[in-house]
Design a protein around this motif. Structure first.
Motif, mmCIF file in Angstrom:
data_model
loop_
_atom_site.group_PDB
_atom_site.id
_atom_site.type_symbol
_atom_site.label_atom_id
_atom_site.label_comp_id
_atom_site.label_asym_id
_atom_site.label_seq_id
_atom_site.Cartn_x
_atom_site.Cartn_y
_atom_site.Cartn_z
ATOM 1 N N LEU A 146 0.825 -1.200 0.000
ATOM 2 C CA LEU A 146 0.000 0.000 0.000
ATOM 3 C C LEU A 146 0.861 1.251 0.000
ATOM 4 N N GLY A 147 1.895 1.252 0.825
ATOM 5 C CA GLY A 147 2.787 2.402 0.859
ATOM 6 C C GLY A 147 3.490 2.637 -0.469
ATOM 7 N N LEU A 148 3.947 1.526 -1.100
ATOM 8 C CA LEU A 148 4.605 1.670 -2.395
ATOM 9 C C LEU A 148 3.629 2.186 -3.453
ATOM 10 N N ALA A 149 2.370 1.688 -3.410
ATOM 11 C CA ALA A 149 1.375 2.147 -4.379
ATOM 12 C C ALA A 149 1.093 3.641 -4.197
ATOM 13 N N LEU A 150 0.935 4.058 -2.942
ATOM 14 C CA LEU A 150 0.699 5.483 -2.690
ATOM 15 C C LEU A 150 1.901 6.322 -3.094
ATOM 16 N N LEU A 151 3.110 5.813 -2.845
ATOM 17 C CA LEU A 151 4.305 6.547 -3.247
ATOM 18 C C LEU A 151 4.391 6.647 -4.768
ATOM 19 N N ALA A 152 4.072 5.533 -5.448
ATOM 20 C CA ALA A 152 4.087 5.570 -6.916
ATOM 21 C C ALA A 152 3.048 6.554 -7.446
ATOM 22 N N GLY A 153 1.843 6.560 -6.833
ATOM 23 C CA GLY A 153 0.828 7.514 -7.253
ATOM 24 C C GLY A 153 1.265 8.949 -7.017
ATOM 25 N N LEU A 154 1.902 9.209 -5.881
ATOM 26 C CA LEU A 154 2.366 10.568 -5.580
ATOM 27 C C LEU A 154 3.454 10.999 -6.552
ATOM 28 N N LEU A 155 4.398 10.082 -6.837
ATOM 29 C CA LEU A 155 5.470 10.414 -7.775
ATOM 30 C C LEU A 155 4.916 10.658 -9.181
ATOM 31 N N SER A 156 3.969 9.802 -9.621
ATOM 32 C CA SER A 156 3.389 9.992 -10.948
ATOM 33 C C SER A 156 2.582 11.293 -11.015
ATOM 34 N N TRP A 157 1.886 11.628 -9.924
ATOM 35 C CA TRP A 157 1.148 12.894 -9.895
ATOM 36 C C TRP A 157 2.107 14.074 -10.026
ATOM 37 N N GLY A 158 3.213 14.026 -9.259
ATOM 38 C CA GLY A 158 4.190 15.102 -9.363
ATOM 39 C C GLY A 158 4.840 15.166 -10.732
ATOM 40 N N ALA A 159 5.143 13.975 -11.320
ATOM 41 C CA ALA A 159 5.762 13.963 -12.647
ATOM 42 C C ALA A 159 4.811 14.523 -13.699
ATOM 43 N N LEU A 160 3.518 14.151 -13.614
ATOM 44 C CA LEU A 160 2.552 14.668 -14.579
ATOM 45 C C LEU A 160 2.384 16.173 -14.433
ATOM 46 N N LYS A 161 2.320 16.638 -13.181
ATOM 47 C CA LYS A 161 2.222 18.082 -12.968
ATOM 48 C C LYS A 161 3.407 18.813 -13.599
ATOM 49 N N TRP A 162 4.595 18.218 -13.436
ATOM 50 C CA TRP A 162 5.791 18.852 -13.984
ATOM 51 C C TRP A 162 5.797 18.787 -15.503
ATOM 52 N N LEU A 163 5.368 17.636 -16.069
ATOM 53 C CA LEU A 163 5.367 17.483 -17.519
ATOM 54 C C LEU A 163 4.298 18.345 -18.194
ATOM 55 N N LEU A 164 3.190 18.613 -17.484
ATOM 56 C CA LEU A 164 2.104 19.378 -18.075
ATOM 57 C C LEU A 164 2.255 20.883 -17.877
ATOM 58 N N ARG A 165 3.346 21.298 -17.236
ATOM 59 C CA ARG A 165 3.564 22.733 -17.072
ATOM 60 C C ARG A 165 3.664 23.477 -18.404
ATOM 61 N N PRO A 166 4.316 22.889 -19.438
ATOM 62 C CA PRO A 166 4.319 23.602 -20.730
ATOM 63 C C PRO A 166 2.921 23.848 -21.283
ATOM 64 N N LEU A 167 1.976 22.932 -21.012
ATOM 65 C CA LEU A 167 0.613 23.162 -21.479
ATOM 66 C C LEU A 167 -0.020 24.344 -20.756
ATOM 67 N N ALA A 168 0.272 24.465 -19.457
ATOM 68 C CA ALA A 168 -0.255 25.614 -18.713
ATOM 69 C C ALA A 168 0.327 26.919 -19.261
ATOM 70 N N ARG A 169 1.630 26.897 -19.567
ATOM 71 C CA ARG A 169 2.239 28.108 -20.154
ATOM 72 C C ARG A 169 1.647 28.398 -21.527
ATOM 73 N N LEU A 170 1.397 27.323 -22.300
ATOM 74 C CA LEU A 170 0.793 27.512 -23.619
ATOM 75 C C LEU A 170 -0.606 28.096 -23.497
ATOM 76 N N ASN A 171 -1.355 27.650 -22.515
ATOM 77 C CA ASN A 171 -2.696 28.198 -22.293
ATOM 78 C C ASN A 171 -2.625 29.680 -21.939
ATOM 79 N N ALA A 172 -1.650 30.033 -21.104
ATOM 80 C CA ALA A 172 -1.499 31.448 -20.752
ATOM 81 C C ALA A 172 -1.112 32.282 -21.978
#
Length: 483
Positions: free
Chosen positions: A185-211
């Protein structure tokens, strides 16, 4: 009819939806793996904590039995068993018996189970069993017992059995399984947290493009930058840029059409207004008739010019399917339609084809006929009385494969050699052109040929006089194309 409330439909966020799916999938996989493999692994670990001491007790009994010279009546043997029993606690059950079932030492119970596994001399066998309706871990050892006897007798085997209550073992296995589930469970939550952070970081160019898009002027349809976007999003943005380019082209075409229409119709309308004003003030019926004839000619020119501009606009923007088309039938029908007009102008019109019908080209019959009609109109207008116009059709070889050559040749005034490269430009008229005209006829022909992936060629007509215009169109293919 009830319509769904689109306000209740919320867009799915990749940054929250994908990690959630990942965590749920990892948890399901972890539970399935623990159910299939984790429990057995936990039982092996728990058995290890029980089997070691139990094996030591069995070996101690075996050593003690050998030390007393296999004397089954020695009181010290019972004392050894009692000491081992007391040292291990009340959960340890010990029994020593002969292989024929005769009880010798230890717990004398009729519920001692038989070993399910085959026993080998001198080898401790461990297994799960039931003792008096109680789950136990059972260890068994069989060894020969050397008795001194003067009469021959079969060898005697002694069976040493030790049973340990499995309650603590099962509790330990459950604890190990629970710890494994918590770890997963801890590993799954850690993987979800890491993937959430990675997606947020990867999608930052889209936010800049929207602006960036929000700050753009509404008429800015220039391509969006795609270099810093994730690779999975770049094809989408390239499609958006392609669509924006098509929209920009459509807007430019419409704007150019409106500008051209205003420019080209301003002069005829001004002329018409002047002619109508003069006609209203003219008292002489003969002069009034001439004024009305001039108005009629001016209206004819304005109508044809408007039709040409509309045709050019539709040619630039319309989507159509390129199909195998009998170019022979199209050219012959168009030549028949223009034969009377050419005869009325004192011009001979002929049609010549090197091959028998059908002659197939890849194209749109209506647009090809429109292009040919514009060429014949120009040829008839500029041909002198007694002249000759020929429509020719033949096959040939082009750079991309077989092609069809459709040509219109006249022996009229022609075009100065230095002006041939400019033919086909919008609103361009040669310096030796006579009469009124919009300069759109050859532009329409060029646009149609380009939409067919063809080429337009200009040359000198019959006997070095006049003009020869040739449409090079691709020969027919089995697969239709959409333009």
């Amino acid at each position: 009819m009830n319509t769904p409330d689109t306000r209740a439909i919320q867009p799915r966020s990749m940054a929250t939806w994908l990690p959630g799916v990942m965590v749920a999938g990892l948890l399901v996989a972890a539970c399935a793996a623990d159910a299939l493999w984790g429990w057995r692994h936990a039982m092996r670990l728990a058995n290890t904590t029980v089997d070691g001491p139990m094996r030591s007790v069995i070996q101690a009994i075996d050593v003690s039995l050998s030390a007393h010279g296999n004397d089954l009546t020695a009181p010290a043997m019972q004392q050894t068993l009692d000491s081992l029993q007391n040292a291990a606690g009340h959960r340890l059950h010990i029994r020593v018996a002969r292989d024929d079932g005769q009880h010798l030492f230890g717990a004398a119970s009729s519920f001692w189970p038989r070993s399910n596994a085959p026993l080998t001399d001198g080898v401790v066998t461990l297994q799960d069993a039931q003792l008096s309706a109680q789950s136990v871990r059972l260890g068994s050892l069989v060894r020969p017992l050397g008795l001194i006897s003067v009469h021959p007798s079969p060898p005697v085997q002694v069976l040493i059995q030790v049973a340990v209550d499995a309650t603590e073992r099962d509790a330990l296995a459950k604890q190990l399984l629970a710890e494994g589930l918590l770890r997963d469970l801890g590993l799954a939550l850690l993987a979800g947290l890491l993937s959430w952070g990675a997606l947020k970081w990867l999608l930052r160019p889209l936010a800049r493009l929207n602006a960036t898009l929000a700050m753009r002027p509404r008429d800015d349809l220039s391509p969006l930058p795609t270099q810093s976007l994730p690779g999975e999003v770049q094809p989408l943005m390239e499609g958006v840029n392609h669509h924006m380019a098509r929209v920009q082209h459509l807007i430019d075409t419409q704007r150019r059409f409106m500008d051209d229409t205003a420019h080209q119709l301003r002069a005829p309308l001004t002329t018409l207004q002047t002619q109508v004003s003069c006609a209203l003030r003219e008292p002489d019926p003969t002069l009034l008739r001439k004024a009305l004839d001039a108005i009629h000619c001016q209206l004819d020119d304005a109508v044809r010019q408007t039709q040409q501009m509309l045709t050019l606009a539709r040619t630039d923007d319309a989507d159509f399917v390129l199909l195998p088309t009998d170019i022979h039938a199209v050219a012959a029908a168009c030549a028949r339609d223009w034969w009377r007009t050419a005869r009325a102008h004192g011009v001979m019109l002929s049609f010549e084809a090197e091959h028998a019908p059908p002659m197939l080209a890849r194209g749109h019959a209506g647009l090809i006929k429109e292009a040919l009609a514009n060429l014949l109109h120009n040829a008839v207008r500029h041909a002198s009385a007694g002249g000759h116009i020929s429509v020719g059709l033949k096959f040939g070889d082009g750079s991309g494969g077989s092609v069809v050559y459709l040509s219109v040749t006249d022996d009229g005034t022609g075009i100065p050699d230095g002006e041939l490269p400019r033919l086909g430009e919008r609103y361009y008229r040669a310096s030796n052109s006579q009469g009124s005209g919009s300069g759109l006829g050859l532009s329409i022909v060029r646009a149609i040929v380009e939409r067919h992936d063809g080429q337009l060629h200009f040359g000198v007509g019959h006997e070095g006089r006049g003009l020869a215009v040739t449409l090079q169109l691709p020969a027919a293919q089995s697969t239709p194309l959409i333009r």
